[in-house]
Design an enzyme around this catalytic site. Sequence first.
Site: not given
Length: 568
Positions: A542-543
């Site tokens: 998850i960025h």
Amino acid sequence: EPPQSSPERAKILRRAVRSGAQPFRLLLTQRPACRPRFLPNVAAILPQKRPFSAPAEAKNSSLNHSHSATPEKMATYDYDLLIIGGGSGGLACSKEAAALGARVAVCDFVTPSAQGTTWGLGGTCVNVGCIPKKLMHQATLVAEYAEDAKSYGWKFAGDGSKTHDWETMVNNIQDHICSLNFRYRTELREKSVKYLNSLARFVDAHTVELTDKKGNTSTCTADKIVVATGGRPKYLGLPNEKECCITSDDLFSLQKAPGKTLVVGASYVALECAGFLSGLGYDATVMMRSIPLRGFDQQCAEHICTYMQTHGTRFIRGVIPSAIEKLDSGKIKVSWKPTAGEGEMASDEYDTVLIAIGRYALTDECNAAAAGIETHPSSKKIVGKGIGIGGTEQSSVENVFAIGDVLHGYDELTPVAIRAGVLLARRLFGGSDKQMDYAHVPTTVFTPVEYGCVGLAEEDAIAKYGEDDIEVYHTAFKPLELTVPQRGDNACYAKVICSLSDKKRIVGMHILGWHCGEIIQGFAIGLKLKATMDDLEDLVGIHPTAAEIFTTLKITKRSGGDYMSAGC
């Protein structure tokens, strides 16, 4: 009547709850306008009859129910199950057993600390451990966020300086803890669990003597007994220390600011307390005789010490206290000497001395020997036999079991005690055969730079598998949130330890940074499911988050490559 916000009134009510005042009586004697904010609404705590559905493993078990309550046993003993200790594990076990139809009682009594500190139902974690510790840790994070806010465009009135009020923090935290004490007593009432605010000591394997706070004694009997007494902080064994020093039993309810503080010890309790004291602006020093965080990954432990030192915490290493005395000025003078016994003596004066060198099990206090219970000669903890329906929690006496910190050889963690207690109750009264899995239990140390881990430390992995069979992927990094305030360059660190001979199966994961407990909790399931490094590489991160660093690891220690991060 005094106003609702009166600190003195809040203290009186806290003492009332802890001293055993009846919850309903305490509530109903308060006019609504003066009801303390930490007490729930009466309607919300009235017992509600709810249908109970047994766990699937209990419903489907083919075990016989020889340990369930029978009319014969009910006529013989006062209770089907008696639990000694009202901490997290004991409460969880009691409520589960009662839900399964057992007649249950919980004995809980807090012997005052050397400084006279006591607390309510709920055990160490709630009263003098995890809960107040993390809230005080949060107090330091809030101060950092306030400083960071300026870089994000927030403006503050006046000169922008900030001060901290120790008494306000302590009173608000204690109010919250008191609400938990109250809730636990209410839950026991709802579950029809008898709460005995008495010190319990074994007379024999089925009988305990109860001594209440007034010194009155009585006895009660039970078919089965669970020991969940936990432990209390150790002292050094020096003259005057109990008069001059405090422990974690006392710190979280300390009514005046601690001032210049010496923390003796290198345990996670020592480093956590020194960390939040420094973060709150107090002069804090850690005195350790050898290594920090024994049993944890030492590279990560040293990383924590380095971070703390650069952020104001002092360290005195390789020494032990030799004398402690109270001066006429009110200061406490501590003298110390090298751990090895050779070298110069030194001393300094402090406002507060906190001893955090470990804990001892309360098996002597509950007179375990009278029941014939085997304890470990060193730790004094109860030795689990790993047999019968009790499994790991089975003591040397057939009807006596142990859960939580008092059980020898297992993690001293609240969720471990809770899970073990629930599963034990289901085996004893629900026909289940499910045992507690003590492997791959995640944990987090709430130091100024937090440390989350699950599985083996690097040293332990090498000892178990051999250095040639271990691959360590690692990186230092800086979370995005700290780029604008321009602090924390490579203050965070992550590493994954794999066994090469087992398809690069992950045997340990470690992360240093912020919100590490939230991160490592999710990855822990991977170790339980025997995830490999290939599985981790296939996972999409998850960025932009700190957790995604685990999905992008490429550098190994064996390669000698640069593991310092260049940016997002």
